[in-house]
Design an enzyme around this catalytic site. Structure first.
Site, PDB file in Angstrom:
ATOM      1  N   CYS A   1     -47.234 -26.427  40.635  1.00 22.06           N
ATOM      2  CA  CYS A   1     -46.428 -26.604  39.245  1.00 22.06           C
ATOM      3  C   CYS A   1     -45.143 -25.823  39.371  1.00 22.06           C
ATOM      4  O   CYS A   1     -45.070 -24.656  39.716  1.00 22.06           O
ATOM      5  CB  CYS A   1     -47.147 -25.922  38.068  1.00 22.06           C
ATOM      6  SG  CYS A   1     -46.374 -26.302  36.466  1.00 22.06           S
TER       7      CYS A   1
ATOM      8  N   CYS B   1     -39.633 -30.549  34.913  1.00 19.93           N
ATOM      9  CA  CYS B   1     -40.555 -30.694  35.877  1.00 19.93           C
ATOM     10  C   CYS B   1     -40.034 -30.317  37.251  1.00 19.93           C
ATOM     11  O   CYS B   1     -39.459 -31.277  37.811  1.00 19.93           O
ATOM     12  CB  CYS B   1     -41.255 -32.100  35.722  1.00 19.93           C
ATOM     13  SG  CYS B   1     -42.728 -32.160  36.797  1.00 19.93           S
TER      14      CYS B   1
END
Length: 338
Positions: free
Chosen positions: A258, A97
């Site tokens: 993202c 992530c």
């Protein structure tokens, strides 16, 4: 803390947001003997088997929500790594992530857990990444630059779909960037990437991911490991910055652009000869927050163009928590499907 407080858990955490997307960074209180030992990936897998109740407790209601994201700090196994971390969300676990790495490093530096002299090497289930924080004279992290694991396009396909009653052929590119993305132009759905269209993109995102996984099997071209699409990224070009909305897990929406998705998008653009190595890239989320990125290098291996990408963004501490669980409380965690 008052001596009359009864609790079965006592977990410390620092909440951050990166471009609007939360990261709940667990800093203490876990019984790591339940999942200790081995690589970060092995510790993640053991945590999933032995301590998933803690993921649900921290991420789901009443302490979290459908779009909450978390990070569990563990000892790294790699000699080069400074810290180890794996990621949790309402649906389970993620290998990597980008926004979460920014949140973790910001939280650890600003709370004094970490005093880096340069870049920090982070062991994740997807591999080693580096995070280079820019720290002001007063100890605040202004930006974090993350150098991701390598990225590459796995496949391209088309999906026949029903969109607003019309039969449409939707182009999909499958890209690995630490997570596996189904990347789809928003124009195929006759919608702009905007908050008002979020519900529609969530529905289409879950459908696209499920149908891509049903239509094809994917494997890492270098390790042979089986891969599964776990994110759908809808994108559209912009004059000053490209824009995206990423749907993951059980319909969660990334409020940031993202991190791994930005790396994947740069890799896809390079494969289409639309982004050069070293060229600055600006990526904007559905709420208008931005990451900056670039491709550091490109090589060709086993018939694939493999990129080395980096992203730069900012995270901010928003809360510090001590999570409790009253032994008389029968509602440990829950979610409500809508």
């Amino acid at each position: 803390m008052s001596g009359d407080v009864q609790t079965d858990v006592l977990i410390e955490a620092v909440d951050t947001h990166t471009g609007g997307e939360p990261t709940r960074v667990v800093t203490g209180g876990l019984n790591k003997d339940r999942f200790a030992g081995g690589s970060v990936e092995e510790q993640r897998d053991r945590f999933r088997e032995q301590a998933d109740d803690l993921r649900r407790l921290l991420i789901k209601e009443p302490r979290g929500h459908d779009d909450m994201y978390g990070a569990i700090l563990v000892p790294p196994a790699a000699e080069a790594a400074d810290i180890g971390v794996f990621f949790i969300d309402n649906g389970g676990y993620k290998d990597l992530c980008g926004h979460g790495i920014m949140g973790v490093v910001t939280a650890l530096v600003e709370t004094g857990y970490l005093n880096p002299d340069g870049a920090v090497t982070v062991e994740t289930p997807a591999g080693l990444v580096t995070a280079d924080p820019e720290i002001s004279d007063d100890g605040q992290v202004e930006h974090v630059t993350v150098e991701n694991v390598t990225s590459y396009v796995l496949d391209s396909m088309t999906l026949p779909m029903d969109i607003d009653g019309d039969s449409v052929t939707v182009p999909v590119d499958v890209v690995y960037a630490g997570n596996v993305f189904a990347m789809v132009p928003a124009t195929a759905f006759d919608r702009h990437v905007a908050p008002d269209n979020t519900d529609a993109f969530v529905d289409y995102g879950v459908e696209v991911r499920e149908r891509v996984n049903e239509a094809s099997e994917f494997e890492d071209p270098f390790s042979g490991e089986e891969l599964v699409v776990d994110h759908t990224e809808f994108y559209e070009p912009g004059a000053d910055a490209d824009r995206n909305i990423v749907v993951f897990s059980a319909g969660a929406v990334d409020r940031s652009p993202c991190g791994t998705g930005t790396c994947g998008k740069m890799t896809l653009l390079h494969s289409k000869e639309e982004l050069a190595v070293g060229e600055p890239y600006r990526h904007e989320s559905v709420i208008g927050t931005r990451f900056e990125g670039r491709l550091r290098a490109v090589e060709h291996r086993a018939g694939h163009t493999v990129t080395n990408a980096e992203i730069r963004g900012s995270a901010y501490i928003v809360a510090k928590h001590t999570f409790l669980l009253d032994p008389a409380d029968s509602v440990h965690s829950f979610d409500i499907s809508t």
